[in-house]
Design a protein around this motif. Structure first.
Motif, PDB file in Angstrom:
ATOM      1  N   GLY A 143     -29.160 -15.375  11.409  1.00  0.00           N
ATOM      2  CA  GLY A 143     -27.738 -15.101  11.441  1.00  0.00           C
ATOM      3  C   GLY A 143     -27.153 -15.211  12.842  1.00  0.00           C
ATOM      4  N   SER A 144     -28.012 -15.231  13.856  1.00  0.00           N
ATOM      5  CA  SER A 144     -27.554 -15.387  15.237  1.00  0.00           C
ATOM      6  C   SER A 144     -27.154 -16.829  15.537  1.00  0.00           C
ATOM      7  CB  SER A 144     -28.665 -14.972  16.218  1.00  0.00           C
ATOM      8  OG  SER A 144     -29.023 -13.635  16.034  1.00  0.00           O
ATOM      9  N   PHE A 145     -27.622 -17.763  14.724  1.00  0.00           N
ATOM     10  CA  PHE A 145     -27.364 -19.186  14.984  1.00  0.00           C
ATOM     11  C   PHE A 145     -26.592 -19.888  13.865  1.00  0.00           C
ATOM     12  CE2 PHE A 145     -30.816 -18.064  17.750  1.00  0.00           C
ATOM     13  CZ  PHE A 145     -30.505 -18.720  18.926  1.00  0.00           C
ATOM     14  N   PHE A 146     -26.665 -19.320  12.653  1.00  0.00           N
ATOM     15  CA  PHE A 146     -26.023 -19.965  11.516  1.00  0.00           C
ATOM     16  C   PHE A 146     -25.119 -18.971  10.800  1.00  0.00           C
ATOM     17  CE2 PHE A 146     -30.248 -21.867  12.106  1.00  0.00           C
ATOM     18  CZ  PHE A 146     -29.887 -23.173  12.381  1.00  0.00           C
ATOM     19  N   SER A 147     -23.932 -19.417  10.441  1.00  0.00           N
ATOM     20  CA  SER A 147     -23.011 -18.549   9.706  1.00  0.00           C
ATOM     21  C   SER A 147     -23.078 -18.870   8.223  1.00  0.00           C
ATOM     22  CB  SER A 147     -21.586 -18.720  10.241  1.00  0.00           C
ATOM     23  OG  SER A 147     -21.159 -20.061  10.068  1.00  0.00           O
ATOM     24  N   GLY A 148     -22.588 -17.946   7.425  1.00  0.00           N
ATOM     25  CA  GLY A 148     -22.517 -18.170   5.988  1.00  0.00           C
ATOM     26  C   GLY A 148     -23.843 -18.088   5.265  1.00  0.00           C
ATOM     27  N   LEU A 149     -24.857 -17.488   5.862  1.00  0.00           N
ATOM     28  CA  LEU A 149     -26.167 -17.394   5.206  1.00  0.00           C
ATOM     29  C   LEU A 149     -26.198 -16.304   4.138  1.00  0.00           C
ATOM     30  CD1 LEU A 149     -28.508 -17.775   8.313  1.00  0.00           C
ATOM     31  CD2 LEU A 149     -28.097 -19.468   6.528  1.00  0.00           C
ATOM     32  N   GLY A 150     -25.325 -15.314   4.274  1.00  0.00           N
ATOM     33  CA  GLY A 150     -25.276 -14.227   3.298  1.00  0.00           C
ATOM     34  C   GLY A 150     -26.623 -13.566   3.123  1.00  0.00           C
ATOM     35  N   ASP A 151     -27.048 -13.436   1.849  1.00  0.00           N
ATOM     36  CA  ASP A 151     -28.314 -12.749   1.582  1.00  0.00           C
ATOM     37  C   ASP A 151     -29.550 -13.614   1.853  1.00  0.00           C
ATOM     38  OD1 ASP A 151     -28.274 -14.448  -0.596  1.00  0.00           O
ATOM     39  OD2 ASP A 151     -28.303 -12.865  -2.107  1.00  0.00           O
ATOM     40  N   LYS A 152     -29.337 -14.799   2.385  1.00  0.00           N
ATOM     41  CA  LYS A 152     -30.451 -15.675   2.794  1.00  0.00           C
ATOM     42  C   LYS A 152     -30.822 -15.453   4.272  1.00  0.00           C
ATOM     43  CE  LYS A 152     -30.433 -18.346  -0.989  1.00  0.00           C
ATOM     44  NZ  LYS A 152     -31.254 -17.911  -2.061  1.00  0.00           N
ATOM     45  N   THR A 153     -30.102 -14.560   4.961  1.00  0.00           N
ATOM     46  CA  THR A 153     -30.342 -14.310   6.385  1.00  0.00           C
ATOM     47  C   THR A 153     -31.707 -13.667   6.596  1.00  0.00           C
ATOM     48  OG1 THR A 153     -27.976 -14.020   6.763  1.00  0.00           O
ATOM     49  CG2 THR A 153     -29.466 -13.138   8.446  1.00  0.00           C
ATOM     50  N   ILE A 154     -32.450 -14.218   7.548  1.00  0.00           N
ATOM     51  CA  ILE A 154     -33.743 -13.671   7.960  1.00  0.00           C
ATOM     52  C   ILE A 154     -33.539 -13.079   9.350  1.00  0.00           C
ATOM     53  CG2 ILE A 154     -36.155 -14.189   8.475  1.00  0.00           C
ATOM     54  CD1 ILE A 154     -35.796 -16.704   6.647  1.00  0.00           C
ATOM     55  N   TYR A 155     -33.969 -11.837   9.544  1.00  0.00           N
ATOM     56  CA  TYR A 155     -33.775 -11.182  10.836  1.00  0.00           C
ATOM     57  C   TYR A 155     -34.582 -11.876  11.923  1.00  0.00           C
ATOM     58  CZ  TYR A 155     -31.571  -7.580   8.016  1.00  0.00           C
ATOM     59  OH  TYR A 155     -30.761  -6.907   7.142  1.00  0.00           O
ATOM     60  N   ASP A 156     -34.047 -11.853  13.130  1.00  0.00           N
ATOM     61  CA  ASP A 156     -34.667 -12.546  14.259  1.00  0.00           C
ATOM     62  C   ASP A 156     -36.003 -11.931  14.670  1.00  0.00           C
ATOM     63  OD1 ASP A 156     -32.472 -14.186  14.258  1.00  0.00           O
ATOM     64  OD2 ASP A 156     -31.526 -13.252  16.003  1.00  0.00           O
ATOM     65  N   GLU A 157     -36.106 -10.616  14.582  1.00  0.00           N
ATOM     66  CA  GLU A 157     -37.327  -9.944  15.051  1.00  0.00           C
ATOM     67  C   GLU A 157     -38.335  -9.782  13.926  1.00  0.00           C
ATOM     68  OE1 GLU A 157     -35.764  -6.322  16.725  1.00  0.00           O
ATOM     69  OE2 GLU A 157     -35.560  -7.266  18.695  1.00  0.00           O
ATOM     70  N   PHE A 158     -39.596  -9.964  14.286  1.00  0.00           N
ATOM     71  CA  PHE A 158     -40.684  -9.602  13.376  1.00  0.00           C
ATOM     72  C   PHE A 158     -41.617  -8.656  14.106  1.00  0.00           C
ATOM     73  CE2 PHE A 158     -42.362 -13.428  15.409  1.00  0.00           C
ATOM     74  CZ  PHE A 158     -43.708 -13.148  15.603  1.00  0.00           C
ATOM     75  N   GLU A 159     -42.354  -7.880  13.334  1.00  0.00           N
ATOM     76  CA  GLU A 159     -43.252  -6.866  13.890  1.00  0.00           C
ATOM     77  C   GLU A 159     -44.698  -7.319  13.740  1.00  0.00           C
ATOM     78  OE1 GLU A 159     -42.334  -3.380  11.594  1.00  0.00           O
ATOM     79  OE2 GLU A 159     -40.236  -3.396  12.227  1.00  0.00           O
ATOM     80  N   LEU A 160     -45.487  -6.971  14.744  1.00  0.00           N
ATOM     81  CA  LEU A 160     -46.907  -7.287  14.711  1.00  0.00           C
ATOM     82  C   LEU A 160     -47.666  -6.011  15.072  1.00  0.00           C
ATOM     83  CD1 LEU A 160     -48.839  -9.681  14.309  1.00  0.00           C
ATOM     84  CD2 LEU A 160     -48.725 -10.074  16.757  1.00  0.00           C
ATOM     85  N   ASP A 161     -48.338  -5.406  14.070  1.00  0.00           N
ATOM     86  CA  ASP A 161     -49.185  -4.248  14.305  1.00  0.00           C
ATOM     87  C   ASP A 161     -50.583  -4.728  14.622  1.00  0.00           C
ATOM     88  OD1 ASP A 161     -47.457  -1.952  13.853  1.00  0.00           O
ATOM     89  OD2 ASP A 161     -47.366  -2.623  11.772  1.00  0.00           O
ATOM     90  N   VAL A 162     -51.112  -4.260  15.743  1.00  0.00           N
ATOM     91  CA  VAL A 162     -52.380  -4.757  16.269  1.00  0.00           C
ATOM     92  C   VAL A 162     -53.414  -3.635  16.299  1.00  0.00           C
ATOM     93  CG1 VAL A 162     -53.488  -5.788  18.272  1.00  0.00           C
ATOM     94  CG2 VAL A 162     -51.131  -6.399  17.706  1.00  0.00           C
ATOM     95  N   THR A 163     -54.596  -3.921  15.762  1.00  0.00           N
ATOM     96  CA  THR A 163     -55.746  -3.032  15.899  1.00  0.00           C
ATOM     97  C   THR A 163     -56.889  -3.866  16.451  1.00  0.00           C
ATOM     98  OG1 THR A 163     -55.018  -1.730  13.994  1.00  0.00           O
ATOM     99  CG2 THR A 163     -57.306  -1.455  14.709  1.00  0.00           C
ATOM    100  N   LEU A 164     -57.298  -3.540  17.672  1.00  0.00           N
ATOM    101  CA  LEU A 164     -58.362  -4.293  18.344  1.00  0.00           C
ATOM    102  C   LEU A 164     -59.657  -3.504  18.342  1.00  0.00           C
ATOM    103  CD1 LEU A 164     -56.380  -5.465  21.500  1.00  0.00           C
ATOM    104  CD2 LEU A 164     -56.812  -6.781  19.424  1.00  0.00           C
ATOM    105  N   SER A 165     -60.749  -4.195  18.161  1.00  0.00           N
ATOM    106  CA  SER A 165     -62.081  -3.611  18.263  1.00  0.00           C
ATOM    107  C   SER A 165     -62.845  -4.415  19.310  1.00  0.00           C
ATOM    108  CB  SER A 165     -62.780  -3.672  16.913  1.00  0.00           C
ATOM    109  OG  SER A 165     -64.064  -3.115  16.987  1.00  0.00           O
ATOM    110  N   PHE A 166     -63.455  -3.735  20.294  1.00  0.00           N
ATOM    111  CA  PHE A 166     -64.185  -4.437  21.350  1.00  0.00           C
ATOM    112  C   PHE A 166     -65.432  -3.682  21.754  1.00  0.00           C
ATOM    113  CE2 PHE A 166     -60.294  -2.434  22.926  1.00  0.00           C
ATOM    114  CZ  PHE A 166     -60.754  -1.492  23.823  1.00  0.00           C
TER     115      PHE A 166
END
Length: 189
Positions: A166-189
């Protein structure tokens, strides 16, 4: 004799000082480590997993002082869908509209600066490269023994991934995908 004892004492102090300040690099166990992603849109969200190809953390004693990771972008996997819908979304995420994994099969994260917040919690300032574009990111990482957990919030548009934004295209309505995604990380070392 006094000179020899003094030399031995100095050598012992130097050894103890070096031993307690030496850096060690620990490889991340990619089979035991987990990366869980969540992408949101106006009408809901999708989630899944992605795999590390390799990675390492650098410790000075028990303190985190560095790290670098390579993510296998070809391993993008949607876990909240099945059948044709899953195959369709996995394929779209791997396509040029999103992560373009044929041309960019890996992404990297390289720690640049680390601030110790105490109690095993660190604020990590890093360079994240996705689709050949490098951007700075920061996040908190909690280290506990031979594991670490953290959550990154990544603005995909900073890496040229603008599909459905929605930051780059108008008129997307309910097809809008949010710009941010989340990444939960669990590392084992």
């Amino acid at each position: 004799m006094k000179a020899n004892l003094k030399s031995i004492a100095l050598a012992l102090v130097a050894f103890v000082t070096f031993s307690t300040t030496a850096q060690t690099t620990k490889k991340v166990n990619v089979e035991k480590s987990k990366l869980h992603w969540v992408g949101k849109k106006v009408t809901g969200q999708h989630e899944g997993t992605i795999s590390l190809k390799e990675g390492a953390v650098v410790l000075k004693g028990k303190k985190l002082v560095g790290g670098n990771f390579t993510v296998d972008m070809t391993s993008i996997n949607t876990t909240d869908l099945e059948g044709d819908w899953k195959a369709k979304l996995d394929g779209h995420l791997k396509a040029e509209d999103f992560f373009g994994v044929e041309k960019f099969p890996t992404s990297t994260l390289v720690f640049k600066k680390i601030a110790d917040k105490g109690n095993g919690v660190y604020t990590v300032y890093a360079d994240l490269t996705i689709k050949g574009i490098t951007q700075p990111v920061n996040f908190d990482l909690t280290v506990n023994g031979n594991s670490a957990t953290g959550k990154l919030v990544i603005d995909r548009t900073k890496f040229g991934i603008k599909y459905g934004s929605g930051s780059f295209f108008s008129g997307l309505g309910d097809k809008t995908i949010y710009d941010e995604f989340e990444l939960d990380v669990t590392l084992s070392f």
